[in-house]
Design a protein around this motif. Structure first.
Motif, PDB file in Angstrom:
ATOM      1  N   UNK A   1      -5.008  57.041  70.398  1.00  0.00           N
ATOM      2  CA  UNK A   1      -4.399  58.085  71.227  1.00  0.00           C
ATOM      3  C   UNK A   1      -4.504  59.400  70.467  1.00  0.00           C
ATOM      4  N   UNK A   2      -4.911  60.468  71.144  1.00  0.00           N
ATOM      5  CA  UNK A   2      -5.222  61.735  70.479  1.00  0.00           C
ATOM      6  C   UNK A   2      -3.948  62.550  70.259  1.00  0.00           C
ATOM      7  N   UNK A   3      -3.618  62.770  68.974  1.00  0.00           N
ATOM      8  CA  UNK A   3      -2.368  63.413  68.597  1.00  0.00           C
ATOM      9  C   UNK A   3      -2.615  64.762  67.929  1.00  0.00           C
ATOM     10  N   UNK A   4      -1.633  65.646  68.028  1.00  0.00           N
ATOM     11  CA  UNK A   4      -1.707  66.918  67.320  1.00  0.00           C
ATOM     12  C   UNK A   4      -1.555  66.736  65.812  1.00  0.00           C
ATOM     13  N   UNK A   5      -0.694  65.812  65.420  1.00  0.00           N
ATOM     14  CA  UNK A   5      -0.469  65.531  64.005  1.00  0.00           C
ATOM     15  C   UNK A   5      -0.889  64.100  63.710  1.00  0.00           C
ATOM     16  N   UNK A   6      -1.298  63.806  62.470  1.00  0.00           N
ATOM     17  CA  UNK A   6      -1.803  62.464  62.154  1.00  0.00           C
ATOM     18  C   UNK A   6      -0.752  61.367  62.323  1.00  0.00           C
ATOM     19  N   UNK A   7      -1.228  60.154  62.507  1.00  0.00           N
ATOM     20  CA  UNK A   7      -0.355  58.991  62.464  1.00  0.00           C
ATOM     21  C   UNK A   7       0.260  58.888  61.072  1.00  0.00           C
ATOM     22  N   UNK A   8       1.467  58.365  61.006  1.00  0.00           N
ATOM     23  CA  UNK A   8       2.221  58.320  59.757  1.00  0.00           C
ATOM     24  C   UNK A   8       1.411  57.631  58.665  1.00  0.00           C
ATOM     25  N   UNK A   9       1.322  58.316  57.509  1.00  0.00           N
ATOM     26  CA  UNK A   9       0.649  57.728  56.352  1.00  0.00           C
ATOM     27  C   UNK A   9      -0.856  57.759  56.403  1.00  0.00           C
ATOM     28  N   UNK A  10      -1.441  58.502  57.381  1.00  0.00           N
ATOM     29  CA  UNK A  10      -2.890  58.560  57.527  1.00  0.00           C
ATOM     30  C   UNK A  10      -3.310  60.013  57.750  1.00  0.00           C
TER      31      UNK A  10
ATOM     32  N   UNK B   1      -2.675  59.594  76.581  1.00  0.00           N
ATOM     33  CA  UNK B   1      -1.508  58.987  75.940  1.00  0.00           C
ATOM     34  C   UNK B   1      -0.937  59.893  74.851  1.00  0.00           C
ATOM     35  N   UNK B   2      -1.816  60.515  74.053  1.00  0.00           N
ATOM     36  CA  UNK B   2      -1.364  61.391  72.981  1.00  0.00           C
ATOM     37  C   UNK B   2      -1.055  62.800  73.452  1.00  0.00           C
ATOM     38  N   UNK B   3      -0.272  63.544  72.640  1.00  0.00           N
ATOM     39  CA  UNK B   3       0.132  64.895  73.037  1.00  0.00           C
ATOM     40  C   UNK B   3      -1.029  65.883  73.007  1.00  0.00           C
ATOM     41  N   UNK B   4      -1.961  65.720  72.076  1.00  0.00           N
ATOM     42  CA  UNK B   4      -3.122  66.608  72.046  1.00  0.00           C
ATOM     43  C   UNK B   4      -3.992  66.385  73.285  1.00  0.00           C
ATOM     44  N   UNK B   5      -4.181  65.141  73.678  1.00  0.00           N
ATOM     45  CA  UNK B   5      -4.943  64.848  74.901  1.00  0.00           C
ATOM     46  C   UNK B   5      -4.253  65.475  76.112  1.00  0.00           C
ATOM     47  N   UNK B   6      -2.932  65.388  76.160  1.00  0.00           N
ATOM     48  CA  UNK B   6      -2.185  65.985  77.276  1.00  0.00           C
ATOM     49  C   UNK B   6      -2.445  67.481  77.357  1.00  0.00           C
ATOM     50  N   UNK B   7      -2.415  68.148  76.224  1.00  0.00           N
ATOM     51  CA  UNK B   7      -2.623  69.600  76.217  1.00  0.00           C
ATOM     52  C   UNK B   7      -4.032  69.959  76.687  1.00  0.00           C
TER      53      UNK B   7
END
Length: 515
Positions: A286-295, A327-333
């Motif tokens: 899922x495309x996010x604005x910030x990385x997944x935790x620890x990655x 699904x991710x917030x970056x994809x939504x934007x």
């Protein structure tokens, strides 16, 4: 034949708690509603509901019918929690086709989130094999499958996906999004006749759960779209009464538009252009604005902003709507930017699929647009037990915030995304009203009332495909499509929903399922 239904809890779904004593049906439509005494003399036959509960028939607003039909008749690993059990099931799978396609692998249910490797699959089977992850955005394949598809470690990753490699550059067998789709397509040997079998099986399954219609996306996965569409034409309504809205995948959308295809009266309609913009949480794509935790991983972007906007323009050329998986917030934007730039025609709306993690800014932008949202209640209890670990607590606050979305004026319809989740709407209603699977309650302030939850499967679902004038409530002039339950699902305790059964489904005035 004029048929009168009476002596039950008949909820119209027009307004909260609104009930009628009796419903008169003729020629597939509701002729009138009112009291038993005023309608009984018009009836040629009567049906005593014996205190059971009748509602407008349910609609699932997003699923994959053919895929579900296949899963109902092939090996599924769903629910397995032991690695040896998974391996044994794959080894003992005795499919007769050239490739084996196995459903439902979920490392989240296995010890230490165990991901089976290509080497383990090679030891289990020497037949080309694709094991799909539960979300159908990823999977693992054996060496025979890679060989048959012409893929090796030097094969470049496709746009919108990738072949996972280890630290030495060797393929692990795990493939993601468009890479997975390519391997899945290679495994397909379907014909119109085989898909008809899948459709008949799945329609029986859906009607047993109270569904009279679904919105489904199947057109781009089983050879060419004509193979699939012919199966729909030959199944509905010739063999099975059922109503479908067919979303058209971006890869076949224009070809289908130019073909001037025939719709089937009130049975088969063509819907929006389906676009995928990212993957899923489970695959961390899922495309996010910030990385997944620890990655340093922010997920997978399937389309560039430019290409996404070209797809939107293609739909607008035909004065059409789009239906976008994000699904991710970056994809939504990215999706919102595209439809703000190229708005849908007046009187229409675009469809936002999943809308899993939002933000205040995203909510504000969505509320200003003519959009509707396909949401999946079962995702909540599937994802939230572990999602905060990969997203962080702050972002997890914005996961599946259904009540907030409704309060902001957004229009929601409910679905299962089957075969990703169970189609059972009673489980969906339970999750919507409890925000729980019997254990932890997730974001309790986001719980819906029972009426609001049922709306998502009835009148809201009808509005999504512009059928609110004829479907989704019990009123004169509307389809004679009803779901009958053995308990009053509007008043029973939440947990009693899970002990309730659909006892009859009526489509076009005809009983198509009876328990």
């Amino acid at each position: 034949m004029r048929t009168l239904y009476y002596n039950g809890n008949i909820y119209t779904m027009k307004e909260q708690n609104e009930k009628v004593e009796a419903v008169l049906v003729e020629d597939g439509y509701i002729k009138s509603v009112g009291t038993y005494e005023t309608l009984k003399d018009e009836a040629e036959q009567t049906v005593d509901l014996n205190g059971r509960t009748m509602l407008p028939a349910f609609t699932d607003v997003h699923m994959h019918m053919v895929m579900l039909g296949k899963m109902l008749d092939t090996l599924s690993l769903e629910g397995m929690t032991d690695v040896d059990e998974v391996k044994s099931a794959i080894k003992n799978n005795t499919g007769m086709l050239a490739w084996d396609f196995i459903h439902g692998y979920n490392e989240k249910h296995l010890p230490n989130e165990y991901k089976i490797s290509i080497h383990e699959l090679d030891e289990i089977t020497d037949k080309p094999t694709v094991v799909a992850r539960i979300d159908y955005h990823a999977g693992v394949v054996n060496s025979k499958a890679l060989e048959a598809a012409g893929i090796d470690k030097n094969t470049p990753d496709p746009e919108g996906g990738y072949y996972e490699r280890d630290e030495k550059g060797e393929l692990t067998g795990w493939v993601y999004d468009s890479a997975f789709s390519y391997l899945r397509a290679k495994s397909v040997t379907d014909t119109t006749d085989s898909i008809k079998v899948n459709l008949e099986r799945v329609i029986d399954h859906l009607t047993s759960h109270g569904f009279a219609s679904v919105h489904t996306e199947d057109m781009a996965y089983y050879n060419d779209y004509k193979t699939v569409l012919d199966a729909f034409y030959q199944t509905i309504p010739e063999n099975k009464k059922f109503r479908v809205n067919l979303l058209r995948h971006e890869e076949v959308y224009e070809e289908m538009k130019q073909a001037n295809l025939e719709e089937k009266d009130e049975w088969i309609h063509f819907g929006a252009m389906k676009i995928f913009q990212d993957g899923t949480f489970g695959s961390e794509t899922a495309l996010m604005n910030e990385p997944y935790v620890g990655t340093d991983n922010t997920g997978l972007q399937i389309h560039t902003q430019e290409n996404l906007e070209k797809l939107v323009q293609r739909a607008r050329k035909y004065d059409d709507e789009i239906a976008v998986h994000f699904i991710g917030d970056k994809a939504a934007e990215m999706v919102l930017t595209a439809i703000e730039k190229y708005p849908v025609a007046a009187g229409k709306h675009d469809r936002m699929i999943h809308c899993s993690v939002l933000s205040e800014d995203i909510l504000d932008r969505m509320a200003k647009l003519p959009v509707i949202c396909d949401i999946q209640p079962p995702f909540l209890t599937s994802d939230l037990p572990w999602a905060a670990e990969i997203l962080g607590k702050e972002r997890a606050k914005y996961l599946y915030i259904f009540k907030t979305m409704i309060d902001r004026g957004l229009h929601l319809g409910a679905s299962s995304d089957a075969p990703i989740e169970s189609v059972d709407p009673l489980k969906g209603l339970h999750i919507l009203t409890t925000r729980s699977d019997g254990g932890v309650v997730y974001n309790p302030e986001e719980r819906l009332t029972r009426f609001n939850a049922v709306e998502l499967y009835t009148k809201n679902a009808a509005k999504i495909v512009h059928k609110e004038h004829i479907q989704g409530i019990i009123e004169a002039g509307y389809y004679a499509d009803f779901t009958i339950f053995d308990k009053d699902i509007m008043t029973i305790e939440d947990d009693a929903l899970l002990e309730t059964s659909c006892v009859e489904t009526i489509i076009d005035g005809t009983t198509v399922f009876k328990k």
